[in-house]
Design a protein around this motif. Structure first.
Motif, PDB file in Angstrom:
ATOM      1  N   LEU A  78      37.561  32.887  37.248  1.00  0.00           N
ATOM      2  CA  LEU A  78      37.378  34.337  37.192  1.00  0.00           C
ATOM      3  C   LEU A  78      38.706  34.997  36.852  1.00  0.00           C
ATOM      4  O   LEU A  78      39.743  34.635  37.414  1.00  0.00           O
ATOM      5  CB  LEU A  78      36.875  34.867  38.548  1.00  0.00           C
ATOM      6  CG  LEU A  78      36.765  36.392  38.709  1.00  0.00           C
ATOM      7  CD1 LEU A  78      35.715  36.966  37.763  1.00  0.00           C
ATOM      8  CD2 LEU A  78      36.436  36.756  40.160  1.00  0.00           C
ATOM      9  N   VAL A  79      38.660  35.955  35.924  1.00  0.00           N
ATOM     10  CA  VAL A  79      39.822  36.775  35.602  1.00  0.00           C
ATOM     11  C   VAL A  79      39.478  38.216  35.950  1.00  0.00           C
ATOM     12  O   VAL A  79      38.429  38.724  35.548  1.00  0.00           O
ATOM     13  CB  VAL A  79      40.198  36.693  34.105  1.00  0.00           C
ATOM     14  CG1 VAL A  79      41.432  37.548  33.827  1.00  0.00           C
ATOM     15  CG2 VAL A  79      40.426  35.260  33.669  1.00  0.00           C
ATOM     16  N   VAL A  80      40.341  38.864  36.709  1.00  0.00           N
ATOM     17  CA  VAL A  80      40.225  40.304  36.944  1.00  0.00           C
ATOM     18  C   VAL A  80      41.334  40.936  36.117  1.00  0.00           C
ATOM     19  O   VAL A  80      42.499  40.915  36.496  1.00  0.00           O
ATOM     20  CB  VAL A  80      40.348  40.650  38.435  1.00  0.00           C
ATOM     21  CG1 VAL A  80      40.249  42.158  38.642  1.00  0.00           C
ATOM     22  CG2 VAL A  80      39.256  39.937  39.235  1.00  0.00           C
ATOM     23  N   ASP A  81      40.955  41.471  34.955  1.00  0.00           N
ATOM     24  CA  ASP A  81      41.926  41.876  33.934  1.00  0.00           C
ATOM     25  C   ASP A  81      42.105  43.387  33.933  1.00  0.00           C
ATOM     26  O   ASP A  81      41.253  44.130  33.445  1.00  0.00           O
ATOM     27  CB  ASP A  81      41.451  41.395  32.558  1.00  0.00           C
ATOM     28  CG  ASP A  81      42.509  41.541  31.485  1.00  0.00           C
ATOM     29  OD1 ASP A  81      43.433  42.358  31.654  1.00  0.00           O
ATOM     30  OD2 ASP A  81      42.417  40.847  30.460  1.00  0.00           O
ATOM     31  N   ARG A 122      32.425  41.240  31.668  1.00  0.00           N
ATOM     32  CA  ARG A 122      31.771  42.407  32.260  1.00  0.00           C
ATOM     33  C   ARG A 122      32.770  43.554  32.377  1.00  0.00           C
ATOM     34  O   ARG A 122      33.843  43.401  32.960  1.00  0.00           O
ATOM     35  CB  ARG A 122      31.238  42.051  33.649  1.00  0.00           C
ATOM     36  CG  ARG A 122      30.788  43.237  34.505  1.00  0.00           C
ATOM     37  CD  ARG A 122      29.469  43.791  34.040  1.00  0.00           C
ATOM     38  NE  ARG A 122      29.119  45.030  34.716  1.00  0.00           N
ATOM     39  CZ  ARG A 122      27.907  45.304  35.195  1.00  0.00           C
ATOM     40  NH1 ARG A 122      26.944  44.409  35.133  1.00  0.00           N
ATOM     41  NH2 ARG A 122      27.659  46.472  35.757  1.00  0.00           N
ATOM     42  N   GLY A 123      32.432  44.701  31.805  1.00  0.00           N
ATOM     43  CA  GLY A 123      33.248  45.880  31.993  1.00  0.00           C
ATOM     44  C   GLY A 123      33.013  46.466  33.375  1.00  0.00           C
ATOM     45  O   GLY A 123      31.875  46.549  33.844  1.00  0.00           O
ATOM     46  N   SER A 166      36.194  40.030  34.554  1.00  0.00           N
ATOM     47  CA  SER A 166      35.940  41.424  34.919  1.00  0.00           C
ATOM     48  C   SER A 166      37.015  42.254  34.231  1.00  0.00           C
ATOM     49  O   SER A 166      38.183  42.212  34.617  1.00  0.00           O
ATOM     50  CB  SER A 166      36.009  41.597  36.441  1.00  0.00           C
ATOM     51  OG  SER A 166      34.970  40.899  37.079  1.00  0.00           O
ATOM     52  N   LEU A 167      36.622  42.988  33.204  1.00  0.00           N
ATOM     53  CA  LEU A 167      37.574  43.756  32.395  1.00  0.00           C
ATOM     54  C   LEU A 167      37.638  45.176  32.934  1.00  0.00           C
ATOM     55  O   LEU A 167      36.651  45.908  32.914  1.00  0.00           O
ATOM     56  CB  LEU A 167      37.141  43.745  30.929  1.00  0.00           C
ATOM     57  CG  LEU A 167      38.076  44.407  29.928  1.00  0.00           C
ATOM     58  CD1 LEU A 167      39.468  43.786  29.967  1.00  0.00           C
ATOM     59  CD2 LEU A 167      37.498  44.307  28.516  1.00  0.00           C
ATOM     60  N   ILE A 168      38.837  45.558  33.397  1.00  0.00           N
ATOM     61  CA  ILE A 168      38.973  46.789  34.172  1.00  0.00           C
ATOM     62  C   ILE A 168      39.851  47.832  33.517  1.00  0.00           C
ATOM     63  O   ILE A 168      39.532  49.022  33.532  1.00  0.00           O
ATOM     64  CB  ILE A 168      39.520  46.439  35.578  1.00  0.00           C
ATOM     65  CG1 ILE A 168      38.434  45.730  36.387  1.00  0.00           C
ATOM     66  CG2 ILE A 168      40.008  47.677  36.315  1.00  0.00           C
ATOM     67  CD1 ILE A 168      38.921  45.115  37.668  1.00  0.00           C
ATOM     68  N   THR A 175      31.046  42.013  43.547  1.00  0.00           N
ATOM     69  CA  THR A 175      29.768  42.552  43.051  1.00  0.00           C
ATOM     70  C   THR A 175      29.374  41.916  41.726  1.00  0.00           C
ATOM     71  O   THR A 175      28.235  41.455  41.556  1.00  0.00           O
ATOM     72  CB  THR A 175      29.868  44.075  42.868  1.00  0.00           C
ATOM     73  OG1 THR A 175      30.447  44.669  44.017  1.00  0.00           O
ATOM     74  CG2 THR A 175      28.492  44.671  42.613  1.00  0.00           C
ATOM     75  N   HIS A 176      30.285  41.903  40.778  1.00  0.00           N
ATOM     76  CA  HIS A 176      30.001  41.356  39.451  1.00  0.00           C
ATOM     77  C   HIS A 176      30.721  40.036  39.182  1.00  0.00           C
ATOM     78  O   HIS A 176      30.224  39.195  38.439  1.00  0.00           O
ATOM     79  CB  HIS A 176      30.356  42.382  38.377  1.00  0.00           C
ATOM     80  CG  HIS A 176      29.665  43.700  38.562  1.00  0.00           C
ATOM     81  ND1 HIS A 176      28.299  43.842  38.447  1.00  0.00           N
ATOM     82  CD2 HIS A 176      30.142  44.931  38.899  1.00  0.00           C
ATOM     83  CE1 HIS A 176      27.968  45.093  38.693  1.00  0.00           C
ATOM     84  NE2 HIS A 176      29.058  45.782  38.966  1.00  0.00           N
ATOM     85  N   GLY A 177      31.901  39.850  39.795  1.00  0.00           N
ATOM     86  CA  GLY A 177      32.630  38.597  39.616  1.00  0.00           C
ATOM     87  C   GLY A 177      31.989  37.425  40.322  1.00  0.00           C
ATOM     88  O   GLY A 177      32.156  36.273  39.914  1.00  0.00           O
ATOM     89  N   GLN A 178      31.247  37.712  41.412  1.00  0.00           N
ATOM     90  CA  GLN A 178      30.500  36.684  42.148  1.00  0.00           C
ATOM     91  C   GLN A 178      31.362  35.465  42.495  1.00  0.00           C
ATOM     92  O   GLN A 178      30.959  34.314  42.317  1.00  0.00           O
ATOM     93  CB  GLN A 178      29.277  36.233  41.326  1.00  0.00           C
ATOM     94  CG  GLN A 178      28.242  37.306  41.087  1.00  0.00           C
ATOM     95  CD  GLN A 178      27.466  37.654  42.353  1.00  0.00           C
ATOM     96  OE1 GLN A 178      26.813  36.800  42.954  1.00  0.00           O
ATOM     97  NE2 GLN A 178      27.559  38.900  42.780  1.00  0.00           N
TER      98      GLN A 178
END
Length: 301
Positions: free
Chosen positions: A195-198, A244-245, A219-221, A117-120
């Motif tokens: 891309l980082v999903v953190d 992006r949070g 993507s900061l999770i 959705t946001h990481g694209q």
């Protein structure tokens, strides 16, 4: 179960909930009864709950944020029967068990938001993930379906072998070695990741910046590594990194994820299942961080 559930139980997730409070964020179950104006579901339908009672689609607003299930003072799902608005429910993928369905609303949806959705994410891109919890494993599965290459940090050699064999992770790095961002850049021929999903936050977030390619997204999770980060702003400016949070997502996006799981025949990774009367043990196991994928609590008759 989710790390967020642990924070809520400790009173460390925003305002402490009133007592008594029903814990838990995500569930899968069967519709027992519908309201007179409900047409989307029939009795007997297998459904999942969205993370918020009121966030049907689009961008979240302040009022909807107060409807967070299992947080923000809204009772959760560790109960035999719960009541939901119809637009906060989504049909469960037909190839899922209820155990598998219960993993999707928080971890699966958060990963979907961070990757898609946001990481694209695009085919051929490189995605960096941290740890082997539910969000990271879902993110690995989703990124691989999208055609991306997955890199992961973990401190366990055993877990490293599992994620490579079961989830197609290309390479792993030990996050206890402070040079891991340099190792990631070397592995990617000096380019870095797209891309980082953190899920870690803290100083891991600072390190993640150093592993990024030009025009990367983060993507900061989560805050598994703490609430505070000391960073060099030029790491963001110089590489033109977008941050992006991620705070879960809407019911519409959960439906999109469920549809993608159906098409790709994605199956969630479940580490252990506990009965309701062993919920405390489930929390303790979650806190130990020994798991790979999700921990599930089942209702017992």
């Amino acid at each position: 179960m989710n790390y967020r559930d642990l924070l809520v139980a400790r009173g460390k997730y925003g305002k402490a909930p009133p007592e008594p409070f029903i814990a838990g964020s995500d569930m899968a179950g069967t519709v027992l009864k519908v309201g007179r104006d409900v047409t989307r579901f029939r009795e007997g339908a297998a459904v999942l709950n969205a993370p918020f009672k009121h966030w049907p689609a689009g961008k979240i607003n302040g009022d909807w944020m107060q409807s967070l299930i299992g947080g923000a003072g809204v009772n959760g799902i560790l109960a035999e029967r719960v009541c939901f608005p119809a637009d906060a429910l989504v049909p469960m993928p037909s190839h899922f068990s209820f155990h598998e369905g219960a993993t999707l609303p928080i971890a699966g949806l958060t990963a979907w938001a961070g990757v898609m959705t946001h990481g694209q994410v695009k085919a051929g891109e490189r995605v960096l993930l941290h740890g082997t919890g539910g969000v990271s494993i879902f993110a690995a599965q989703i990124a691989r379906i999208a055609g991306a290459q997955v890199i992961m940090t973990t401190s366990s050699e055993e877990k490293a072998e599992v994620v490579k064999e079961r989830f197609g992770v290309s390479e792993t790095f030990d996050y206890r070695d402070e040079s891991w961002p340099k190792q990631v850049r070397a592995y990617t021929d000096g380019r870095g990741v797209d891309l980082v999903v953190d899920v870690a936050g803290g100083q891991t977030f600072t390190q993640s910046l150093k592993a990024c390619a030009l025009n990367a997204r983060i993507s900061l999770i989560g805050i598994l590594d703490g609430y505070e980060s000391v960073l060099n702003p030029f790491d963001i400016i110089g590489r033109q990194i977008q941050i992006r949070g991620i705070y879960m997502e809407s019911a519409q996006e959960l439906a999109a994820l469920a549809g993608a799981c159906e098409i790709a025949q994605l199956k969630p990774c479940i580490d252990r299942v506990f009965s309701l009367d062993h919920t405390l043990e489930a929390f303790e196991y979650l806190e130990s961080q020994q798991h790979i994928g999700k921990i599930v609590i089942e209702m017992t008759s």
